[in-house]
Design a protein around this motif. Structure first.
Motif, mmCIF file in Angstrom:
data_model
loop_
_atom_site.group_PDB
_atom_site.id
_atom_site.type_symbol
_atom_site.label_atom_id
_atom_site.label_comp_id
_atom_site.label_asym_id
_atom_site.label_seq_id
_atom_site.Cartn_x
_atom_site.Cartn_y
_atom_site.Cartn_z
ATOM 1 N N TYR A 166 9.554 5.982 -13.520
ATOM 2 C CA TYR A 166 8.790 4.757 -13.291
ATOM 3 C C TYR A 166 7.305 4.990 -13.512
ATOM 4 N N LEU A 167 6.614 3.887 -13.786
ATOM 5 C CA LEU A 167 5.173 3.840 -13.586
ATOM 6 C C LEU A 167 4.972 3.237 -12.199
ATOM 7 N N LEU A 168 4.118 3.857 -11.419
ATOM 8 C CA LEU A 168 3.750 3.401 -10.085
ATOM 9 C C LEU A 168 2.323 2.891 -10.185
ATOM 10 N N ARG A 169 2.119 1.602 -9.928
ATOM 11 C CA ARG A 169 0.811 0.962 -10.144
ATOM 12 C C ARG A 169 0.220 0.513 -8.814
ATOM 13 N N VAL A 170 -1.010 0.919 -8.570
ATOM 14 C CA VAL A 170 -1.743 0.441 -7.396
ATOM 15 C C VAL A 170 -2.909 -0.402 -7.894
ATOM 16 N N GLU A 171 -3.174 -1.481 -7.177
ATOM 17 C CA GLU A 171 -4.336 -2.306 -7.512
ATOM 18 C C GLU A 171 -5.035 -2.724 -6.233
ATOM 19 N N HIS A 172 -6.330 -2.752 -6.307
ATOM 20 C CA HIS A 172 -7.138 -3.359 -5.255
ATOM 21 C C HIS A 172 -7.943 -4.450 -5.937
ATOM 22 N N LEU A 173 -7.976 -5.621 -5.333
ATOM 23 C CA LEU A 173 -8.701 -6.748 -5.902
ATOM 24 C C LEU A 173 -9.916 -7.081 -5.051
ATOM 25 N N TYR A 174 -11.069 -7.169 -5.696
ATOM 26 C CA TYR A 174 -12.246 -7.743 -5.050
ATOM 27 C C TYR A 174 -12.178 -9.213 -5.409
ATOM 28 N N VAL A 175 -11.621 -10.008 -4.497
ATOM 29 C CA VAL A 175 -11.378 -11.411 -4.807
ATOM 30 C C VAL A 175 -12.687 -12.176 -4.886
ATOM 31 N N ARG A 176 -12.829 -12.915 -5.970
ATOM 32 C CA ARG A 176 -14.040 -13.712 -6.197
ATOM 33 C C ARG A 176 -13.616 -15.091 -6.670
ATOM 34 N N TYR A 177 -14.426 -16.069 -6.330
ATOM 35 C CA TYR A 177 -14.061 -17.452 -6.603
ATOM 36 C C TYR A 177 -14.110 -17.835 -8.079
ATOM 37 N N PRO A 178 -15.215 -17.610 -8.786
ATOM 38 C CA PRO A 178 -15.228 -18.084 -10.186
ATOM 39 C C PRO A 178 -14.136 -17.403 -11.009
ATOM 40 N N ILE A 179 -13.386 -18.176 -11.772
ATOM 41 C CA ILE A 179 -12.323 -17.614 -12.611
ATOM 42 C C ILE A 179 -12.923 -16.594 -13.570
ATOM 43 N N GLY A 180 -12.259 -15.460 -13.683
ATOM 44 C CA GLY A 180 -12.715 -14.398 -14.572
ATOM 45 C C GLY A 180 -13.666 -13.417 -13.923
ATOM 46 N N GLN B 4 -12.566 -8.699 -9.489
ATOM 47 C CA GLN B 4 -12.622 -7.319 -9.963
ATOM 48 C C GLN B 4 -11.311 -6.611 -9.638
ATOM 49 N N PHE B 5 -10.706 -6.001 -10.647
ATOM 50 C CA PHE B 5 -9.479 -5.234 -10.487
ATOM 51 C C PHE B 5 -9.827 -3.753 -10.479
ATOM 52 N N TYR B 6 -9.307 -3.047 -9.504
ATOM 53 C CA TYR B 6 -9.396 -1.590 -9.457
ATOM 54 C C TYR B 6 -7.945 -1.111 -9.555
ATOM 55 N N ILE B 7 -7.607 -0.493 -10.667
ATOM 56 C CA ILE B 7 -6.209 -0.239 -11.026
ATOM 57 C C ILE B 7 -6.013 1.232 -11.387
ATOM 58 N N ALA B 8 -4.863 1.765 -11.001
ATOM 59 C CA ALA B 8 -4.468 3.103 -11.438
ATOM 60 C C ALA B 8 -2.942 3.175 -11.438
ATOM 61 N N CYS B 9 -2.403 4.046 -12.247
ATOM 62 C CA CYS B 9 -0.962 4.269 -12.289
ATOM 63 C C CYS B 9 -0.668 5.761 -12.183
ATOM 64 N N ALA B 10 0.532 6.043 -11.734
ATOM 65 C CA ALA B 10 1.072 7.407 -11.737
ATOM 66 C C ALA B 10 2.446 7.348 -12.378
ATOM 67 N N GLN B 11 2.827 8.428 -13.013
ATOM 68 C CA GLN B 11 4.166 8.570 -13.572
ATOM 69 C C GLN B 11 5.010 9.289 -12.529
ATOM 70 N N ILE B 12 6.136 8.671 -12.148
ATOM 71 C CA ILE B 12 6.982 9.300 -11.134
ATOM 72 C C ILE B 12 8.438 9.312 -11.584
ATOM 73 N N ASN B 13 9.160 10.282 -11.075
ATOM 74 C CA ASN B 13 10.598 10.346 -11.250
ATOM 75 C C ASN B 13 11.203 10.139 -9.864
ATOM 76 N N VAL B 14 11.843 8.987 -9.644
ATOM 77 C CA VAL B 14 12.416 8.664 -8.339
ATOM 78 C C VAL B 14 13.809 9.279 -8.249
#
Length: 193
Positions: A114-128, A131-141
């Motif tokens: 699998y790809l394991l994806r974590v995201e943290h969002l700095y939620v802001r009102y105006p569309i676009g 802010q996304f803070y994203i990273a993935c790890a490769q895992i074998n479950v």
């Protein structure tokens, strides 16, 4: 650094992540294990401490590799959400001032890569401007350590594909935060197995 383009393929795992997959190791994880991501830093930030200081939720997704080797998978398949870190109350996000996010791989996650994806969002009102803070790890479950739970496959209503989009009400962006418990996280419902 923040990522803004919700229509880019890089929203899956971060800038250029699909280009570096072959050079990245794959971690062995057992279904039912607690795992996590810790906060890194950009070159412009002080060395210590590494904290989540933006207001917003955190979410964690899995996507089973459609390639024989997860290092060759770009995350263009289905994803399902396994963890959500939302508000603790109407005025405080549970991720605020934390050093990372821990979560559990559901016991019934089917074995495989699998790809394991974590995201943290700095939620802001105006569309676009969220802010996304994203990273993935490769895992074998691997099957659970206790071997007692059978594998289940998430049904279609739990699936999503990236890229995608979101918007939040203006009152959730203004400081101090209010009515955070009304926030509806993007993506599908949480899959717990």
């Amino acid at each position: 650094m923040p990522f803004y383009d919700i229509y880019s393929e890089d929203v899956r795992c971060g800038r250029g992540a699909s280009k570096s997959g072959e050079e990245t190791k794959t971690a062995e994880v057992f279904a039912g294990d607690e795992v996590g991501f810790v906060v890194g830093r950009s070159a412009m930030e002080p060395l210590e401490p590494h904290l989540i200081y933006h207001n917003g939720p955190g979410q964690v997704y899995l996507s089973q590799s459609t390639a024989a080797d997860v290092r060759e998978y770009e995350g263009d398949g289905n994803w399902f959400k396994i963890s959500y870190h939302g508000p603790t109350n109407d005025s405080w996000w549970s991720t605020r001032d934390q050093t990372g996010m821990n979560f559990t791989i559901p016991d019934s996650t089917p074995p495989g890569q699998y790809l394991l994806r974590v995201e943290h969002l700095y939620v802001r009102y105006p569309i676009g401007t969220t802010q996304f803070y994203i990273a993935c790890a490769q895992i074998n479950v691997r099957p659970p350590r206790n071997g007692t739970v059978g594998a289940k496959t998430p049904s279609p209503e739990y699936m999503v594909r990236f890229p995608g989009g979101l918007a939040v009400p203006e009152y959730m962006y203004e400081w101090p935060n209010t009515r955070l418990t009304e926030y509806k996280p993007p993506g599908p419902a949480l899959w717990t197995g």
